[in-house]
Design a protein around this motif. Structure first.
Motif, mmCIF file in Angstrom:
data_model
loop_
_atom_site.group_PDB
_atom_site.id
_atom_site.type_symbol
_atom_site.label_atom_id
_atom_site.label_comp_id
_atom_site.label_asym_id
_atom_site.label_seq_id
_atom_site.Cartn_x
_atom_site.Cartn_y
_atom_site.Cartn_z
ATOM 1 N N ILE A 109 -2.816 0.431 -4.184
ATOM 2 C CA ILE A 109 -2.683 -0.863 -3.506
ATOM 3 C C ILE A 109 -2.422 -1.929 -4.561
ATOM 4 O O ILE A 109 -3.236 -2.107 -5.478
ATOM 5 N N MET A 110 -1.275 -2.588 -4.453
ATOM 6 C CA MET A 110 -0.933 -3.626 -5.429
ATOM 7 C C MET A 110 -0.556 -4.918 -4.713
ATOM 8 O O MET A 110 0.199 -4.901 -3.746
ATOM 9 N N LYS A 111 -1.134 -6.014 -5.234
ATOM 10 C CA LYS A 111 -0.832 -7.334 -4.673
ATOM 11 C C LYS A 111 0.072 -8.064 -5.664
ATOM 12 O O LYS A 111 -0.207 -8.070 -6.867
ATOM 13 N N TYR A 112 1.152 -8.651 -5.148
ATOM 14 C CA TYR A 112 2.116 -9.322 -6.004
ATOM 15 C C TYR A 112 1.928 -10.826 -5.958
ATOM 16 O O TYR A 112 1.644 -11.383 -4.897
ATOM 17 N N GLY A 113 2.058 -11.477 -7.139
ATOM 18 C CA GLY A 113 1.929 -12.930 -7.199
ATOM 19 C C GLY A 113 3.243 -13.544 -7.649
ATOM 20 O O GLY A 113 4.298 -12.913 -7.565
ATOM 21 N N ASP A 114 3.178 -14.803 -8.148
ATOM 22 C CA ASP A 114 4.405 -15.436 -8.632
ATOM 23 C C ASP A 114 4.821 -14.834 -9.979
ATOM 24 O O ASP A 114 6.003 -14.624 -10.240
ATOM 25 N N GLU A 115 3.810 -14.587 -10.837
ATOM 26 C CA GLU A 115 4.123 -14.054 -12.169
ATOM 27 C C GLU A 115 3.406 -12.748 -12.460
ATOM 28 O O GLU A 115 3.866 -11.928 -13.232
ATOM 29 N N LYS A 116 2.242 -12.594 -11.827
ATOM 30 C CA LYS A 116 1.406 -11.449 -12.184
ATOM 31 C C LYS A 116 1.037 -10.665 -10.932
ATOM 32 O O LYS A 116 0.706 -11.256 -9.899
ATOM 33 N N VAL B 125 0.891 -1.164 0.000
ATOM 34 C CA VAL B 125 0.000 0.000 0.000
ATOM 35 C C VAL B 125 0.925 1.210 0.000
ATOM 36 O O VAL B 125 1.695 1.408 0.940
ATOM 37 N N ALA B 126 0.881 1.976 -1.092
ATOM 38 C CA ALA B 126 1.767 3.133 -1.222
ATOM 39 C C ALA B 126 0.944 4.412 -1.128
ATOM 40 O O ALA B 126 -0.212 4.448 -1.585
ATOM 41 N N VAL B 127 1.537 5.443 -0.536
ATOM 42 C CA VAL B 127 0.844 6.736 -0.488
ATOM 43 C C VAL B 127 1.742 7.817 -1.079
ATOM 44 O O VAL B 127 2.978 7.738 -0.988
ATOM 45 N N ALA B 128 1.097 8.824 -1.671
ATOM 46 C CA ALA B 128 1.814 10.026 -2.094
ATOM 47 C C ALA B 128 1.620 11.034 -0.968
ATOM 48 O O ALA B 128 0.497 11.445 -0.677
ATOM 49 N N TRP C 216 6.025 3.618 -9.012
ATOM 50 C CA TRP C 216 6.629 3.069 -7.778
ATOM 51 C C TRP C 216 6.156 1.631 -7.551
ATOM 52 O O TRP C 216 6.951 0.733 -7.262
ATOM 53 N N LEU C 217 4.857 1.412 -7.730
ATOM 54 C CA LEU C 217 4.297 0.062 -7.522
ATOM 55 C C LEU C 217 4.771 -0.899 -8.613
ATOM 56 O O LEU C 217 5.023 -2.081 -8.356
ATOM 57 N N GLU C 218 4.904 -0.382 -9.847
ATOM 58 C CA GLU C 218 5.380 -1.229 -10.961
ATOM 59 C C GLU C 218 6.828 -1.658 -10.727
ATOM 60 O O GLU C 218 7.205 -2.796 -11.006
ATOM 61 N N GLU C 219 7.627 -0.739 -10.213
ATOM 62 C CA GLU C 219 9.037 -1.043 -9.925
ATOM 63 C C GLU C 219 9.121 -2.207 -8.923
ATOM 64 O O GLU C 219 9.932 -3.122 -9.069
ATOM 65 N N CYS C 220 8.253 -2.164 -7.931
ATOM 66 C CA CYS C 220 8.228 -3.255 -6.930
ATOM 67 C C CYS C 220 7.819 -4.569 -7.595
ATOM 68 O O CYS C 220 8.334 -5.641 -7.232
ATOM 69 N N ALA C 221 6.896 -4.496 -8.566
ATOM 70 C CA ALA C 221 6.449 -5.710 -9.252
ATOM 71 C C ALA C 221 7.610 -6.328 -10.024
ATOM 72 O O ALA C 221 7.788 -7.556 -10.037
ATOM 73 N N VAL C 222 8.423 -5.479 -10.651
ATOM 74 C CA VAL C 222 9.598 -5.972 -11.387
ATOM 75 C C VAL C 222 10.557 -6.651 -10.416
ATOM 76 O O VAL C 222 11.027 -7.771 -10.649
ATOM 77 N N VAL C 223 10.811 -5.988 -9.282
ATOM 78 C CA VAL C 223 11.732 -6.547 -8.275
ATOM 79 C C VAL C 223 11.189 -7.881 -7.745
ATOM 80 O O VAL C 223 11.940 -8.815 -7.464
#
Ligand SMILES: CC(C)(COP(=O)(O)OP(=O)(O)OC[C@H]1O[C@@H](n2cnc3c(N)ncnc32)[C@H](O)[C@@H]1OP(=O)(O)O)[C@@H](O)C(=O)NCCC(=O)NCCS
Length: 161
Positions: free
Chosen positions: A68-75, A54-57, A99-106
């Motif tokens: 709010i982004m939930k991360y999975g194994d691939e998606k 959960v990220a805030v500006a 910011w959330l996309e960067e975390c998804a890549v990581v």
């Protein structure tokens, strides 16, 4: 001489103290006309969920937007994204999503999915600009009252010009 100061919000992880502001922003910016499901308690659950960010500006201690982004194994899945109405079109939504996309890549995810209200033209334009493409629709996704457009972005690819 008068010097104008341009403030740029900082993106950071939300803390439990932000949960009420996020829930209220969700009710006003996203869930209007649909009933309030992202209550403070539900936001708190996401803040404590290890596979969710959960990220805030934050601008001088004030929450102007959140995602709010939930991360999975691939998606990864973007559950919510909202910016306070008077602060829209300042690049805050893009900042949060990047910011959330960067975390998804990581996290090793190769794509991000989300649903948006079919009638939400500004959000659809926003996501299209950032490289999200329609992959389907879901009838009655929002409490049976409103259809959703399902969008997806492949990570590691720049948005088409
Ligand atoms: C969608 C939303 C998060 C965008 O946030 P934002 O901070 O205003 O977006 P940005 O300023 O980063 O906009 C980036 C680009 O998206 C596009 N865009 C954003 N708002 C737009 C609008 N109202 N109409 C058309 N295009 C728009 C533009 O191309 C914009 O670039 P530009 O300003 O250089 O033209 C915000 O409008 C919002 O909170 N809406 C209500 C909640 C919502 O719909 N959330 C998404 C579904 S869960």
């Amino acid at each position: 001489m008068l010097v104008a100061m341009i403030l740029v919000p900082t993106v950071r992880l939300a803390t439990p103290a932000d949960a009420r502001a996020i829930a209220e922003l969700s009710r006003e910016a996203i869930e209007h006309g649909l009933g309030w499901t992202w209550t403070r308690d539900r936001v708190l659950k996401s803040i404590h969920d290890r596979s969710t960010n959960v990220a805030v500006a934050d601008e001088q201690g004030r929450v102007l937007g959140f995602g709010i982004m939930k991360y999975g194994d691939e998606k990864a899945h973007l559950s919510l994204l909202g910016v306070e109405a008077i602060h829209r079109k300042r690049g805050i939504g893009s900042l949060l999503l990047a910011w959330l996309e960067e975390c998804a890549v990581v996290a090793g995810n190769d794509r991000i999915g989300l649903e948006a209200r079919r009638d939400n033209e500004s959000a659809l334009a926003f996501y299209a600009q950032l490289g999200y493409r329609p992959v389907g629709s879901v009838a009655g996704y929002y409490h049976g009252l409103m259809d959703a457009v399902r969008l997806e972005k492949k990570l590691g690819t720049d948005p088409a010009p």
